[in-house]
Enzyme design. Structure first.
Site, PDB file in Angstrom:
ATOM      1  N   TYR A 138       0.955  -1.068  -0.074  1.00 62.21           N
ATOM      2  CA  TYR A 138       0.029  -0.158   0.023  1.00 62.21           C
ATOM      3  C   TYR A 138       0.774   1.302   0.135  1.00 62.21           C
ATOM      4  CZ  TYR A 138      -4.325   2.711   1.135  1.00 62.21           C
ATOM      5  OH  TYR A 138      -5.384   3.314   1.190  1.00 62.21           O
ATOM      6  N   LYS A 163      -1.441  -1.361  -4.130  1.00 64.46           N
ATOM      7  CA  LYS A 163      -2.595  -0.298  -4.025  1.00 64.46           C
ATOM      8  C   LYS A 163      -1.899   0.922  -3.735  1.00 64.46           C
ATOM      9  CE  LYS A 163      -6.424   0.664  -0.798  1.00 64.46           C
ATOM     10  NZ  LYS A 163      -7.086   0.334   0.445  1.00 64.46           N
TER      11      LYS A 163
END
Length: 309
Positions: A138, A163
């Protein structure tokens, strides 16, 4: 448990961690939240992540949350967990996830430290390599990768997704161009529906949806219209729902979590607006504003959910 090296696609569900008025985790409400998302077509479930207040729960509570999630998703949709922050805690969370039968985990940024690229690499590599589970990195806050770092991480077979919560489109284009379909590309920007029209054009086919916790049919309608090129429907949903909610969300830090709980309570799910410090609950004026938006949205775009009086 499937060890297929493939990340979930489509609209990804990120349940909150419901709490009672005393701040204790309400596992029954968590189960109801997950069931609601699965029944409404979310393609996967990610528990104990940002919306799930990973930063504020103990690893004992984390285990209980994952146990409920495994029970509610088994045989239905892939289950991912959140791990991160303190490296020792993150490794323990990864082991718990593997032990209980999750398919993978999303790695959130480390605490406090603004690390060098080799520091980020070793942090992520240690967590990714600690289990056989799939891993998604992320990019946000103090976990900002350069291309060479991400390419090096791609040598690890467990890494299946990236992400983005940073919004640097120049960098995202470079990543996608250089790495291609080696990873699943996920839009993780705040209220991702706002930016998904831009992300789709650079190869992002998935996103995490906050509003799907209370109006999942609208998330689905938006994404379907976006992929089909139905600009009129996309425009109307921006005007009627997405931008109005986004404007409230920007009013106060922490609304990325607490506004979701407010929306869930408004439609009648068994969730209080209680959050753990340092996140603050939604202010009454903003709660009523959100309620008005949801009421109008459900009138124009009907669903099973009904606004709670």
């Amino acid at each position: 448990m499937s060890l297929t090296r493939k990340a979930p696609k489509g609209i990804l569900g990120f349940p909150v961690t419901p709490m009672d008025d005393e701040g204790k985790i309400d596992l029954d409400a968590l189960g109801a939240n997950i069931e609601f998302l699965v029944e409404n077509g979310l393609k996967s479930i990610f528990v104990a992540c940002g919306a799930g207040e990973l930063h504020a729960i103990s690893n004992e509570e984390y285990r209980a949350v994952v146990e409920v999630a495994v029970e509610k998703t088994k045989g239905k949709v892939p289950l991912y967990t959140g791990v991160g922050g303190n490296i020792a805690h993150a490794l323990e969370q990864a082991k718990i996830s593997e032990e209980l039968g999750a398919e993978g985990y999303l790695i959130l940024p480390p605490y406090l430290i603004d690390p060098s690229q080799d520091g980020i690499y070793h942090y992520l590599k240690k967590i990714i390599g600690s289990t056989s589970l799939n891993a998604i990195v992320y990019q946000r806050d103090n976990c900002q990768l350069e291309l060479a770092t991400l390419e090096k991480l791609c040598e690890l077979p467990q890494l299946v997704g990236f992400k983005d919560g940073l919004g640097n489109m120049e960098l995202n284009i470079e990543f996608n161009h250089s790495i291609g379909d080696r990873l699943e590309w996920i839009n993780g920007m705040p209220l991702a529906e706002v930016t998904m029209a831009a992300y789709v054009n650079i190869g992002y086919a998935s996103y995490s949806s906050a509003i799907s916790n209370y109006i999942p049919h609208i998330s689905a309608k938006y994404f379907d219209a976006l992929l089909k090129g139905d600009d009129q429907v996309v425009h109307e949903l921006y005007e009627d729902v997405i931008f109005p909610i986004h404007r409230i969300r920007k009013q106060k830090k922490g609304y990325a979590v607490s506004l979701i709980k407010a929306g869930m309570q408004i439609i009648g799910l068994p969730v209080t607006t209680a959050v753990r410090a340092p996140i603050a609950p939604v202010e009454e004026a903003h709660y009523q504003e959100l309620k008005s938006i949801i009421t109008k949205a459900l009138a124009k775009y009907p669903a099973k959910a009904e606004v709670k009086n």
